[in-house]
Scaffold this motif. Sequence first.
Motif, PDB file in Angstrom:
ATOM      1  N   SER A 230       1.127  -2.519  -2.807  1.00 25.90           N
ATOM      2  CA  SER A 230       0.275  -3.833  -2.567  1.00 25.90           C
ATOM      3  C   SER A 230      -0.215  -3.988  -1.018  1.00 25.90           C
ATOM      4  O   SER A 230      -1.259  -4.498  -0.986  1.00 25.90           O
ATOM      5  CB  SER A 230       0.839  -5.003  -3.128  1.00 25.90           C
ATOM      6  OG  SER A 230       2.012  -5.339  -2.465  1.00 25.90           O
ATOM      7  N   VAL A 231       0.722  -3.751   0.009  1.00 24.50           N
ATOM      8  CA  VAL A 231       0.390  -3.823   1.268  1.00 24.50           C
ATOM      9  C   VAL A 231      -0.744  -3.236   1.646  1.00 24.50           C
ATOM     10  O   VAL A 231      -1.711  -3.447   2.185  1.00 24.50           O
ATOM     11  CB  VAL A 231       1.435  -3.358   2.070  1.00 24.50           C
ATOM     12  CG1 VAL A 231       1.221  -3.401   3.584  1.00 24.50           C
ATOM     13  CG2 VAL A 231       2.707  -4.316   2.025  1.00 24.50           C
ATOM     14  N   MET A 232      -0.868  -1.755   1.360  1.00 22.41           N
ATOM     15  CA  MET A 232      -1.982  -0.865   1.585  1.00 22.41           C
ATOM     16  C   MET A 232      -3.131  -1.343   0.945  1.00 22.41           C
ATOM     17  O   MET A 232      -4.315  -1.349   1.291  1.00 22.41           O
ATOM     18  CB  MET A 232      -1.681   0.558   1.309  1.00 22.41           C
ATOM     19  CG  MET A 232      -1.022   1.132   2.255  1.00 22.41           C
ATOM     20  SD  MET A 232      -1.817   1.028   3.981  1.00 22.41           S
ATOM     21  CE  MET A 232      -3.553   1.658   3.573  1.00 22.41           C
ATOM     22  N   ALA A 233      -2.999  -1.569  -0.537  1.00 21.14           N
ATOM     23  CA  ALA A 233      -4.138  -2.165  -1.265  1.00 21.14           C
ATOM     24  C   ALA A 233      -4.820  -3.500  -0.552  1.00 21.14           C
ATOM     25  O   ALA A 233      -6.129  -3.608  -0.496  1.00 21.14           O
ATOM     26  CB  ALA A 233      -3.703  -2.842  -2.428  1.00 21.14           C
ATOM     27  N   ARG A 234      -4.031  -4.413  -0.055  1.00 18.65           N
ATOM     28  CA  ARG A 234      -4.485  -5.661   0.767  1.00 18.65           C
ATOM     29  C   ARG A 234      -5.069  -5.050   2.200  1.00 18.65           C
ATOM     30  O   ARG A 234      -6.393  -5.605   2.448  1.00 18.65           O
ATOM     31  CB  ARG A 234      -3.453  -6.688   0.989  1.00 18.65           C
ATOM     32  CG  ARG A 234      -3.144  -7.365  -0.329  1.00 18.65           C
ATOM     33  CD  ARG A 234      -2.153  -8.526   0.190  1.00 18.65           C
ATOM     34  NE  ARG A 234      -0.932  -8.278   0.734  1.00 18.65           N
ATOM     35  CZ  ARG A 234       0.160  -8.115  -0.092  1.00 18.65           C
ATOM     36  NH1 ARG A 234       0.078  -8.176  -1.362  1.00 18.65           N
ATOM     37  NH2 ARG A 234       1.507  -7.796   0.444  1.00 18.65           N
ATOM     38  N   LEU A 235      -4.702  -4.371   2.800  1.00 17.01           N
ATOM     39  CA  LEU A 235      -5.333  -3.589   3.965  1.00 17.01           C
ATOM     40  C   LEU A 235      -6.820  -3.201   3.582  1.00 17.01           C
ATOM     41  O   LEU A 235      -7.587  -3.386   4.505  1.00 17.01           O
ATOM     42  CB  LEU A 235      -4.420  -2.850   4.730  1.00 17.01           C
ATOM     43  CG  LEU A 235      -2.957  -3.399   5.575  1.00 17.01           C
ATOM     44  CD1 LEU A 235      -2.259  -2.160   5.727  1.00 17.01           C
ATOM     45  CD2 LEU A 235      -3.434  -4.272   6.502  1.00 17.01           C
ATOM     46  N   ASN A 236      -6.709  -2.260   2.845  1.00 21.56           N
ATOM     47  CA  ASN A 236      -7.803  -1.714   2.259  1.00 21.56           C
ATOM     48  C   ASN A 236      -8.842  -2.755   1.957  1.00 21.56           C
ATOM     49  O   ASN A 236     -10.131  -2.563   2.204  1.00 21.56           O
ATOM     50  CB  ASN A 236      -7.847  -0.698   1.252  1.00 21.56           C
ATOM     51  CG  ASN A 236      -7.011   0.548   1.759  1.00 21.56           C
ATOM     52  OD1 ASN A 236      -7.230   0.989   2.790  1.00 21.56           O
ATOM     53  ND2 ASN A 236      -6.455   1.394   0.698  1.00 21.56           N
ATOM     54  N   ALA A 237      -8.473  -3.855   1.209  1.00 15.22           N
ATOM     55  CA  ALA A 237      -9.521  -4.630   0.739  1.00 15.22           C
ATOM     56  C   ALA A 237      -9.963  -5.505   1.843  1.00 15.22           C
ATOM     57  O   ALA A 237     -11.051  -5.912   2.018  1.00 15.22           O
ATOM     58  CB  ALA A 237      -8.500  -5.817  -0.189  1.00 15.22           C
TER      59      ALA A 237
ATOM     60  N   ALA B   4     -15.241  -7.850  -4.955  1.00 15.65           N
ATOM     61  CA  ALA B   4     -14.497  -8.883  -5.191  1.00 15.65           C
ATOM     62  C   ALA B   4     -13.488  -8.664  -6.306  1.00 15.65           C
ATOM     63  O   ALA B   4     -12.315  -9.166  -6.364  1.00 15.65           O
ATOM     64  CB  ALA B   4     -15.475 -10.040  -5.652  1.00 15.65           C
ATOM     65  N   LEU B   5     -13.979  -7.933  -7.423  1.00 17.64           N
ATOM     66  CA  LEU B   5     -13.282  -7.651  -8.521  1.00 17.64           C
ATOM     67  C   LEU B   5     -12.198  -6.717  -8.219  1.00 17.64           C
ATOM     68  O   LEU B   5     -11.118  -6.685  -8.724  1.00 17.64           O
ATOM     69  CB  LEU B   5     -13.999  -7.124  -9.740  1.00 17.64           C
ATOM     70  CG  LEU B   5     -13.512  -6.848 -11.067  1.00 17.64           C
ATOM     71  CD1 LEU B   5     -12.647  -8.066 -11.578  1.00 17.64           C
ATOM     72  CD2 LEU B   5     -14.594  -6.505 -11.970  1.00 17.64           C
ATOM     73  N   ALA B   6     -12.414  -5.716  -7.582  1.00 13.30           N
ATOM     74  CA  ALA B   6     -11.369  -4.588  -7.097  1.00 13.30           C
ATOM     75  C   ALA B   6     -10.106  -5.152  -6.242  1.00 13.30           C
ATOM     76  O   ALA B   6      -9.065  -4.882  -6.439  1.00 13.30           O
ATOM     77  CB  ALA B   6     -12.103  -3.192  -6.459  1.00 13.30           C
ATOM     78  N   ASN B   7     -10.721  -6.028  -5.457  1.00 10.99           N
ATOM     79  CA  ASN B   7      -9.600  -6.770  -4.503  1.00 10.99           C
ATOM     80  C   ASN B   7      -8.802  -7.581  -5.290  1.00 10.99           C
ATOM     81  O   ASN B   7      -7.515  -7.576  -5.082  1.00 10.99           O
ATOM     82  CB  ASN B   7     -10.342  -7.593  -3.422  1.00 10.99           C
ATOM     83  CG  ASN B   7     -10.915  -6.536  -2.532  1.00 10.99           C
ATOM     84  OD1 ASN B   7     -10.814  -5.266  -2.322  1.00 10.99           O
ATOM     85  ND2 ASN B   7     -11.694  -7.257  -1.581  1.00 10.99           N
ATOM     86  N   SER B   8      -9.353  -8.348  -6.347  1.00  6.86           N
ATOM     87  CA  SER B   8      -8.511  -9.186  -7.382  1.00  6.86           C
ATOM     88  C   SER B   8      -7.584  -8.322  -8.146  1.00  6.86           C
ATOM     89  O   SER B   8      -6.522  -8.361  -8.281  1.00  6.86           O
ATOM     90  CB  SER B   8      -9.323  -9.963  -7.976  1.00  6.86           C
ATOM     91  OG  SER B   8      -8.910 -10.368  -9.213  1.00  6.86           O
ATOM     92  N   VAL B   9      -8.031  -7.189  -8.792  1.00  8.66           N
ATOM     93  CA  VAL B   9      -7.267  -6.328  -9.615  1.00  8.66           C
ATOM     94  C   VAL B   9      -6.194  -5.754  -8.834  1.00  8.66           C
ATOM     95  O   VAL B   9      -5.013  -5.532  -9.300  1.00  8.66           O
ATOM     96  CB  VAL B   9      -7.996  -5.341 -10.323  1.00  8.66           C
ATOM     97  CG1 VAL B   9      -7.233  -4.359 -10.891  1.00  8.66           C
ATOM     98  CG2 VAL B   9      -9.108  -6.276 -11.445  1.00  8.66           C
TER      99      VAL B   9
END
Length: 359
Positions: free
Chosen positions: A124-131, A324-329
Amino acid sequence: MSVKNLIFLALLAFVPISISAEVFEWGDTWIFITAACAIVPLAAWMGAATEELAVVVGPTVGGLLNATFGNATELIIALIALRAGSIEVVKASITGSILGNLLLVMGLSMFLGGLRYKEQTFQSVMARLNASAMNLATVAILIPTAVVITSNGITEPTIRQLSSAVAVVLIVVYGLTLLFSMKTHAYLCDVGEAELETHSGEAGERPNPWLWSGVLLVCTLAVAYESELLVDSLEPATESLGLTALFTGAILVPIIGNAAEHATAVTVAMKNKMDLSMTVAMGSSLQIALFVAPVLVLAGWVFGQPMDLNFNPFELVAVVVAVALANSVSSDGRSDWLEGVLLIATYAVVGLAFFYHPV
């Protein structure tokens, strides 16, 4: 040999078929279709060659190699279209690539992976950074359009200068993201290696750098040639098929250029390597926004084409929705098949809107 590789191998037959279509003048529609089919396996071989060379040169240079050639096919197609003056197709392909990776690829990965595994996890850390990086990219491509909409009588040279300045900022940010992922915080980005379909790693054999450099060169030249055929036949072919330039650029061109990468992301997700699948999907979107789009803006000056970051407002709305949707998911570090369905359904709705959009 995997089914995916067998399909790509069979599609190589379209390379000589597309050349025949051009030489014997089969018509623009057949040239367009055969060239599109030929680009798909060539892009796959470019990706395979890049992966093999990355094994030889080590993680740092290999990461830079992957970062440079990750979206080489889309960049080549876009550069040739830009040189030909198809500015709207180029712009649509930029937003379409972002939409395809965030909605279609991520959606298919979560859906098909979720059918096989009840729940899958990723960092989730990398997902948030990418977001966060994707949010910056979205703002950057929104600003020039917002300036045009809110200003009276702004000149084209002015908006091009603004776009070029924004492009430089984005390229600098892209360089910093590479530094972050490959050097200062490499431990966060270590999601493992994708299985090499050539099985050279499994056999314990070191890939031959000269062989794979040759493969990369030949495939790059072949993609450039096929892209010429594709772009030259694009307008009359899409008109005969009843498609607009907006739909072609936003949906068809990204699918053609990204097909091999899409297949890789879905395949590794079905092997429960969701970290790697997310890296492919989100990383490709970031590369399009932070590297490919700015390079195309700067290339516009070289080609004498009025390329800027003033997009169709509908395209930007679609990108904002997708981000927005990709970041949320992805923010919670887990996925299931229903989240995949939501992303795919959103892509279907956006795709239908592009199809019926009068431009």
